[in-house]
Design a protein around this motif. Structure first.
Motif, PDB file in Angstrom:
ATOM      1  N   ALA A 172     -10.262   6.767  -2.672  1.00 31.91           N
ATOM      2  CA  ALA A 172      -9.415   7.940  -2.262  1.00 31.91           C
ATOM      3  C   ALA A 172      -9.636   8.048  -0.640  1.00 31.91           C
ATOM      4  O   ALA A 172     -10.205   9.054  -0.165  1.00 31.91           O
ATOM      5  N   GLY A 199      -9.939  11.533  -6.941  1.00 30.53           N
ATOM      6  CA  GLY A 199     -10.213  10.800  -6.007  1.00 30.53           C
ATOM      7  C   GLY A 199     -11.764  10.525  -5.700  1.00 30.53           C
ATOM      8  O   GLY A 199     -12.565  11.267  -5.855  1.00 30.53           O
ATOM      9  N   HIS A 201     -14.640   8.530  -3.836  1.00 30.04           N
ATOM     10  CA  HIS A 201     -14.991   8.011  -2.199  1.00 30.04           C
ATOM     11  C   HIS A 201     -16.569   8.451  -2.156  1.00 30.04           C
ATOM     12  O   HIS A 201     -16.941   9.549  -2.502  1.00 30.04           O
ATOM     13  N   LYS A 204     -17.690  12.588   1.577  1.00 32.07           N
ATOM     14  CA  LYS A 204     -17.204  13.951   1.132  1.00 32.07           C
ATOM     15  C   LYS A 204     -16.351  14.282   2.199  1.00 32.07           C
ATOM     16  O   LYS A 204     -15.187  14.803   1.664  1.00 32.07           O
ATOM     17  N   LEU A 207     -12.869  13.001   1.305  1.00 28.53           N
ATOM     18  CA  LEU A 207     -12.107  13.706   0.111  1.00 28.53           C
ATOM     19  C   LEU A 207     -11.554  14.980   0.382  1.00 28.53           C
ATOM     20  O   LEU A 207     -10.492  15.532   0.021  1.00 28.53           O
ATOM     21  N   PRO A 229     -12.197  15.789  -6.645  1.00 31.02           N
ATOM     22  CA  PRO A 229     -13.150  15.027  -5.844  1.00 31.02           C
ATOM     23  C   PRO A 229     -14.376  14.433  -6.592  1.00 31.02           C
ATOM     24  O   PRO A 229     -15.016  15.256  -7.161  1.00 31.02           O
TER      25      PRO A 229
END
Length: 481
Positions: A172, A199, A201, A204, A207, A229
């Motif tokens: 993401a 998402g 990833h 942080k 996202l 997230p």
């Protein structure tokens, strides 16, 4: 003598580049291969001659590195440093990054020296720079645009009539894809579904930026929307973190992610072979066992390849039997267990996972020559943004492919044929991309103003090419009952 390599059809994958001439010529040209060539003469070479000489030097250097002849490798590197340039023409730029990668590989053969040289290096985790480079790649190449369009089209077609849709993005990092999907769902005759996007990833901040953009767009269009997230590296992901709910129609998008699992598979295979050897009293040579377990039968032919030529095509590593892949198979099986209505996979359509250095160098040289040539036709050589993409994206990939081994070598790009085998074995069936999706993708390419790009259909999948050179593939899959 260094290896000769050529395309199966005798044509170059890169228009108007030294590779075009190089692919059809013999390498028995002593005037260019003499290691004692004076440096002042090298500066007088014409661009095409210089490009050919750079390719010769890279292959010569790689052969010396592979055979452990480091003094000769150093001599080749010295000549390369006089001709390669990260701000020069296409071949000079490519050679600069392959030269750096070969030098890095040599340094890694002395772990103490390598660690000492890097001991005081400041390791920064510049998220904003990472996002910026990814955005530049998105803007300079139509590849991700085409991938996102085909992925969204496959999702829209699979989710027709669904009222609750959950999309999982395994990387993401780019909100543009899902902004377009939200807008497309809003235009459905039956109205938009309740949409949830998860998402994944490891950053942080990435996202958070995506969540802000998507929530803002959904609120503007008054679409029921949630963003979930998951801050995690993909190889550490537990599918329970995706929080798939009963009653949701699930779609999964993987863009340039699955190949990273192959490093874990290689590492696991080597450890298992080492363990078996410890319990094997027969005294079989461990290195040979490890090599053969890694599917490296081609290792025995490296000298033949150097003397008799090499063809970067599906006739080499891609024709070997597909090895068992623990982490890759495990991840695909876990995704299958979630019963997605559709999974769309985008991967580099290249053979950069060969067991030998020469295999990987030859294949990657062609691929990255095509990518650098794409930029040469569109972006000025002095562009700092172009240099950033070449250095921070392509340069790092080249370094990983050439300089690294084992778990550290994560850029293990493979051909669509192998990915199709893996995904099929995990219980998925291919969903041919629709005629309308392919038509839209071709129109997008035409609108980008890049004359050299084209899309070819291969077993219901899309392969994005520069000239005749495959670069990336997009395929759609659904769970078999």
């Amino acid at each position: 003598m260094v290896a000769m390599f050529q395309e199966d059809n005798g044509t170059s994958s890169v228009a108007s580049s030294p590779l075009q001439v190089f692919s059809t010529m013999s390498l028995n040209r002593p005037t260019l291969l003499a290691s004692s060539s004076p440096f002042h003469c090298l500066k007088d070479l014409k661009p095409e001659e210089r490009g050919l000489y750079l390719i010769h030097l890279l292959l010569t250097c790689a052969n010396h590195v592979a055979s452990g002849s480091l003094q000769n490798a150093n001599a080749a590197l010295e000549q390369l440093s006089h001709l390669a340039a990260p701000d020069g023409d296409t071949m000079q730029r490519i050679a600069a990054y392959f030269t750096e990668a070969l030098a890095n590989r040599i340094l890694k053969s002395w772990p103490g020296l390598y660690k000492a040289l890097n001991a005081t290096q400041i390791r920064t985790n510049n998220v904003s720079e990472e996002i910026h480079v990814r955005r530049l790649f998105f803007e300079m190449f139509p590849i991700l645009k085409v991938s996102y369009l085909l992925t969204n089209r496959a999702i829209l077609e699979a989710m027709e009539g669904e009222k609750m849709v959950h999309v999982v993005d395994l990387d993401a990092s780019e909100p543009a894809q899902w902004l377009a999907l939200i807008q497309a769902f809003n235009s459905r005759p039956e109205g938009p579904p309740h949409l949830r996007i998860t998402g994944v990833h490891h950053q942080k901040e990435v996202l958070e930026q995506m969540a802000h953009r998507l929530i803002e767009e959904a609120e503007k269009l008054d679409i029921p929307f949630q963003f979930n997230p998951v801050v995690c590296r993909l190889d550490c992901l537990n599918v329970e973190q995706l929080r798939v709910k009963t009653g949701e129609a699930l779609a999964v998008s993987s863009v340039l992610q699955l190949h990273t699992f192959l490093a874990s598979d290689d590492d696991l295979m080597r450890k298992n072979c080492a363990l078996r050897f410890q319990n094997n009293p027969s005294g079989v040579d461990l290195q040979r066992v490890l090599m053969m377990s890694h599917g490296s039968a081609a290792e025995a032919h490296e000298n033949d390849m150097s003397n008799n030529g090499y063809s970067p095509s599906g006739d080499s590593a891609s024709s070997l039997p597909l090895p068992s892949s623990g982490r890759t198979d495990g991840f695909l099986n876990a995704i299958w267990g979630l019963s997605p209505k559709v999974m769309v996979v985008t991967e580099q359509d290249s053979d950069h996972n060969g067991s030998t250095l020469m295999e990987r160098l030859l294949e990657s040289l062609y691929t990255y020559a095509a990518l650098f040539d794409c930029l040469e036709t569109k972006v000025p050589r002095t562009s700092q943004d172009r240099i950033k993409v070449e250095k921070m994206l392509f340069g790092e990939e080249i370094k990983n492919i050439i300089a690294c081994e084992g778990f550290e070598r994560r850029e293990r790009h493979e051909k669509l044929e192998k990915w199709s085998q893996r995904i099929d074995l995990a219980g998925f069936g291919n969903v041919p991309l629709s005629y309308y999706a392919m038509l839209q993708a071709r129109r997008l390419l035409q609108g980008c103003g890049f004359d050299g790009y084209r899309i070819k259909e291969e077993s219901g999948c899309a392969v994005i090419c520069w000239q005749d050179r495959p670069l990336y593939s997009v395929s759609a899959w659904r769970c078999r009952k």
